[in-house]
Motif scaffolding. Structure first.
Motif, mmCIF file in Angstrom:
data_model
loop_
_atom_site.group_PDB
_atom_site.id
_atom_site.type_symbol
_atom_site.label_atom_id
_atom_site.label_comp_id
_atom_site.label_asym_id
_atom_site.label_seq_id
_atom_site.Cartn_x
_atom_site.Cartn_y
_atom_site.Cartn_z
ATOM 1 N N ASN A 89 -33.799 31.625 -25.658
ATOM 2 C CA ASN A 89 -33.410 32.496 -24.548
ATOM 3 C C ASN A 89 -33.807 31.825 -23.230
ATOM 4 O O ASN A 89 -34.956 31.937 -22.795
ATOM 5 N N PRO A 90 -32.881 31.141 -22.558
ATOM 6 C CA PRO A 90 -33.218 30.400 -21.336
ATOM 7 C C PRO A 90 -33.638 31.288 -20.176
ATOM 8 O O PRO A 90 -34.215 30.799 -19.206
ATOM 9 N N ASN A 91 -33.375 32.577 -20.266
ATOM 10 C CA ASN A 91 -33.713 33.483 -19.163
ATOM 11 C C ASN A 91 -35.215 33.681 -18.987
ATOM 12 O O ASN A 91 -35.655 34.192 -17.946
ATOM 13 N N LEU A 92 -36.007 33.285 -19.972
ATOM 14 C CA LEU A 92 -37.452 33.480 -19.890
ATOM 15 C C LEU A 92 -38.191 32.257 -19.348
ATOM 16 O O LEU A 92 -39.420 32.200 -19.365
ATOM 17 N N GLN A 93 -37.433 31.288 -18.843
ATOM 18 C CA GLN A 93 -38.037 30.061 -18.332
ATOM 19 C C GLN A 93 -37.350 29.646 -17.038
ATOM 20 O O GLN A 93 -36.135 29.779 -16.897
ATOM 21 N N VAL A 94 -38.141 29.148 -16.072
ATOM 22 C CA VAL A 94 -37.577 28.562 -14.853
ATOM 23 C C VAL A 94 -38.122 27.156 -14.693
ATOM 24 O O VAL A 94 -39.205 26.824 -15.185
ATOM 25 N N THR A 95 -37.360 26.318 -14.000
ATOM 26 C CA THR A 95 -37.762 24.948 -13.744
ATOM 27 C C THR A 95 -38.195 24.804 -12.292
ATOM 28 O O THR A 95 -38.008 25.703 -11.466
ATOM 29 N N LYS A 96 -38.753 23.649 -11.957
ATOM 30 C CA LYS A 96 -39.151 23.422 -10.572
ATOM 31 C C LYS A 96 -37.917 23.373 -9.665
ATOM 32 O O LYS A 96 -37.979 23.770 -8.506
ATOM 33 N N GLU A 97 -36.779 22.924 -10.223
ATOM 34 C CA GLU A 97 -35.545 22.922 -9.447
ATOM 35 C C GLU A 97 -35.082 24.340 -9.137
ATOM 36 O O GLU A 97 -34.611 24.620 -8.026
ATOM 37 N N ASP A 98 -35.219 25.239 -10.107
ATOM 38 C CA ASP A 98 -34.858 26.650 -9.883
ATOM 39 C C ASP A 98 -35.676 27.238 -8.740
ATOM 40 O O ASP A 98 -35.146 27.929 -7.868
ATOM 41 N N ILE A 99 -36.970 26.954 -8.764
ATOM 42 C CA ILE A 99 -37.857 27.515 -7.740
ATOM 43 C C ILE A 99 -37.583 26.886 -6.377
ATOM 44 O O ILE A 99 -37.500 27.585 -5.360
ATOM 45 N N LYS A 100 -37.405 25.581 -6.345
ATOM 46 C CA LYS A 100 -37.162 24.906 -5.063
ATOM 47 C C LYS A 100 -35.867 25.383 -4.426
ATOM 48 O O LYS A 100 -35.783 25.544 -3.204
ATOM 49 N N ARG A 101 -34.863 25.628 -5.252
ATOM 50 C CA ARG A 101 -33.552 26.051 -4.746
ATOM 51 C C ARG A 101 -33.629 27.406 -4.046
ATOM 52 O O ARG A 101 -32.861 27.687 -3.121
ATOM 53 N N THR A 102 -34.545 28.243 -4.466
ATOM 54 C CA THR A 102 -34.652 29.592 -3.886
ATOM 55 C C THR A 102 -35.937 29.761 -3.078
ATOM 56 O O THR A 102 -36.351 30.883 -2.792
ATOM 57 N N LEU A 103 -36.538 28.631 -2.702
ATOM 58 C CA LEU A 103 -37.863 28.652 -2.092
ATOM 59 C C LEU A 103 -37.927 29.444 -0.792
ATOM 60 O O LEU A 103 -38.871 30.202 -0.562
ATOM 61 N N PHE A 104 -36.903 29.286 0.041
ATOM 62 C CA PHE A 104 -36.980 29.889 1.372
ATOM 63 C C PHE A 104 -35.940 30.994 1.607
ATOM 64 O O PHE A 104 -35.869 31.540 2.699
ATOM 65 N N ASN A 105 -35.154 31.311 0.582
ATOM 66 C CA ASN A 105 -34.235 32.441 0.746
ATOM 67 C C ASN A 105 -34.765 33.709 0.079
ATOM 68 O O ASN A 105 -34.103 34.743 0.071
ATOM 69 N N HIS A 106 -35.963 33.602 -0.508
ATOM 70 C CA HIS A 106 -36.684 34.763 -1.054
ATOM 71 C C HIS A 106 -35.890 35.487 -2.142
ATOM 72 O O HIS A 106 -35.974 36.702 -2.275
ATOM 73 N N GLU A 107 -35.150 34.735 -2.947
ATOM 74 C CA GLU A 107 -34.400 35.353 -4.042
ATOM 75 C C GLU A 107 -35.290 35.663 -5.245
ATOM 76 O O GLU A 107 -34.929 36.465 -6.088
ATOM 77 N N ARG A 108 -36.431 34.989 -5.319
ATOM 78 C CA ARG A 108 -37.349 35.242 -6.420
ATOM 79 C C ARG A 108 -38.764 35.365 -5.855
ATOM 80 O O ARG A 108 -39.063 34.884 -4.757
ATOM 81 N N VAL A 109 -39.653 35.986 -6.627
ATOM 82 C CA VAL A 109 -41.053 36.128 -6.242
ATOM 83 C C VAL A 109 -41.881 35.275 -7.197
ATOM 84 O O VAL A 109 -41.887 35.506 -8.402
ATOM 85 N N LEU B 296 -44.179 43.592 -7.006
ATOM 86 C CA LEU B 296 -43.106 44.516 -7.358
ATOM 87 C C LEU B 296 -42.526 45.258 -6.162
ATOM 88 O O LEU B 296 -41.545 45.981 -6.308
ATOM 89 N N GLN B 297 -43.111 45.076 -4.988
ATOM 90 C CA GLN B 297 -42.540 45.733 -3.811
ATOM 91 C C GLN B 297 -41.211 45.095 -3.401
ATOM 92 O O GLN B 297 -40.427 45.675 -2.666
ATOM 93 N N HIS B 298 -40.959 43.890 -3.917
ATOM 94 C CA HIS B 298 -39.681 43.223 -3.678
ATOM 95 C C HIS B 298 -38.717 43.654 -4.781
ATOM 96 O O HIS B 298 -38.531 42.959 -5.782
#
Length: 282
Positions: free
Chosen positions: A154-174, A231-233
């Protein structure tokens, strides 16, 4: 308390575990990782729940070519090692460790991401089992019959450093970091050579130790309070990180216990991010 299989909880106590072993096809997995932790064991000699198998994510269930301490192996490698350990896809699996509930959540996440159903963690580990008056053995089970284990990754339970960097400054993930506050703030040096001090920009800090008390998870009310800043986000996915992917899974299990499903573990964690100078830090 009787065991309710319809409950979403992945944590069980010794009495519930004994009930499961009596009534179902159960395989028991012991795990351990050589980390300095605040939990002080009362054991003066090795002790294991009867018929325990050793799930070794330091040396066996690991991608040794990643250059990182605890990288998840491929599903093919995972299935091969599970088969050699004699694990059945149909079995209910119960994991415990000898440091309270420290490394067992990592195995819970590994088994869950590989698609195994009915995976539980013995809250409090071997000490909770002993304190409840149940018998122990001095050796692990070694006589096993090979199986033909299959993974359903189930790939949904894992993120990579690329996933995090891609959303680093648009606040799509916490991003939530399980390391100590001193390491998160860069006050305390990292234990691994070549790894910078600090944290992923815009991430939050929730030290895993706050979720545990005497080796057991704190109650759900306290977990919710500790998770409140993250969780406030609303509706934003949570990405859990730590030093090498172990204590991030304590956060993942705690999130699961309070009904949070939109989360994933950054497996490389700070061992990877902090060592790569192309990735920003705070």
């Amino acid at each position: 308390m009787n065991f309710n299989k319809n409950s979403r909880s992945a944590l069980i106590n010794p009495i519930q575990m004994a009930q499961l072993i009596k009534n179902e096809s159960v395989q028991v997995l012991f795990t351990h990782v050589a980390f300095p932790v605040s939990y002080v064991s009362k054991l003066d000699k090795p002790a294991f729940i009867p018929d325990s198998l050793f799930f070794d994510f330091d040396n066996v269930f690991v991608d040794k070519n990643s250059g990182l301490p605890h990288t998840l192996p491929t599903p093919e490698k995972f299935a091969a090692e599970m088969s050699k350990l004699g694990i059945s896809n149909e079995a209910t699996l119960i994991i415990y460790d000898d440091q309270g509930s420290f490394s067992a959540p990592r195995v819970w996440w590994m088994l869950t991401i590989m698609g195994h159903k009915n995976v539980y963690v013995l809250d409090g580990g071997i000490q909770a089992w002993i304190d409840a008056g149940f018998a122990v053995e001095t050796e692990l089970k070694k006589d096993v019959t090979n199986t033909h284990y299959q993974c359903r990754f189930n790939p949904n339970l894992q993120v990579t450093k690329e996933d995090i960097k891609r959303t680093l400054f648009n606040h799509e993930r916490v991003v939530v970091d399980a390391r100590s506050t001193a390491r998160f703030n860069g006050i305390e040096p990292e234990p691994r050579p070549g790894v910078r001090s600090g944290h992923i920009p815009n991430s939050l800090n929730l030290h895993y130790a706050k979720l545990l008390e005497d080796g057991k998870f704190v109650d759900k009310t306290k977990i919710k309070t500790l998770f409140a800043p993250a969780l406030q986000h609303q509706n934003k996915p949570l990405s859990f990180t730590c030093g090498s992917g172990v204590t991030a899974c304590i956060l993942a299990l705690a999130a699961h216990e309070i009904g949070v499903d939109n989360w994933a573990v950054y497996d490389g964690s700070w061992s990877e991010w902090g060592a790569d100078t192309d990735y920003p830090i705070e």
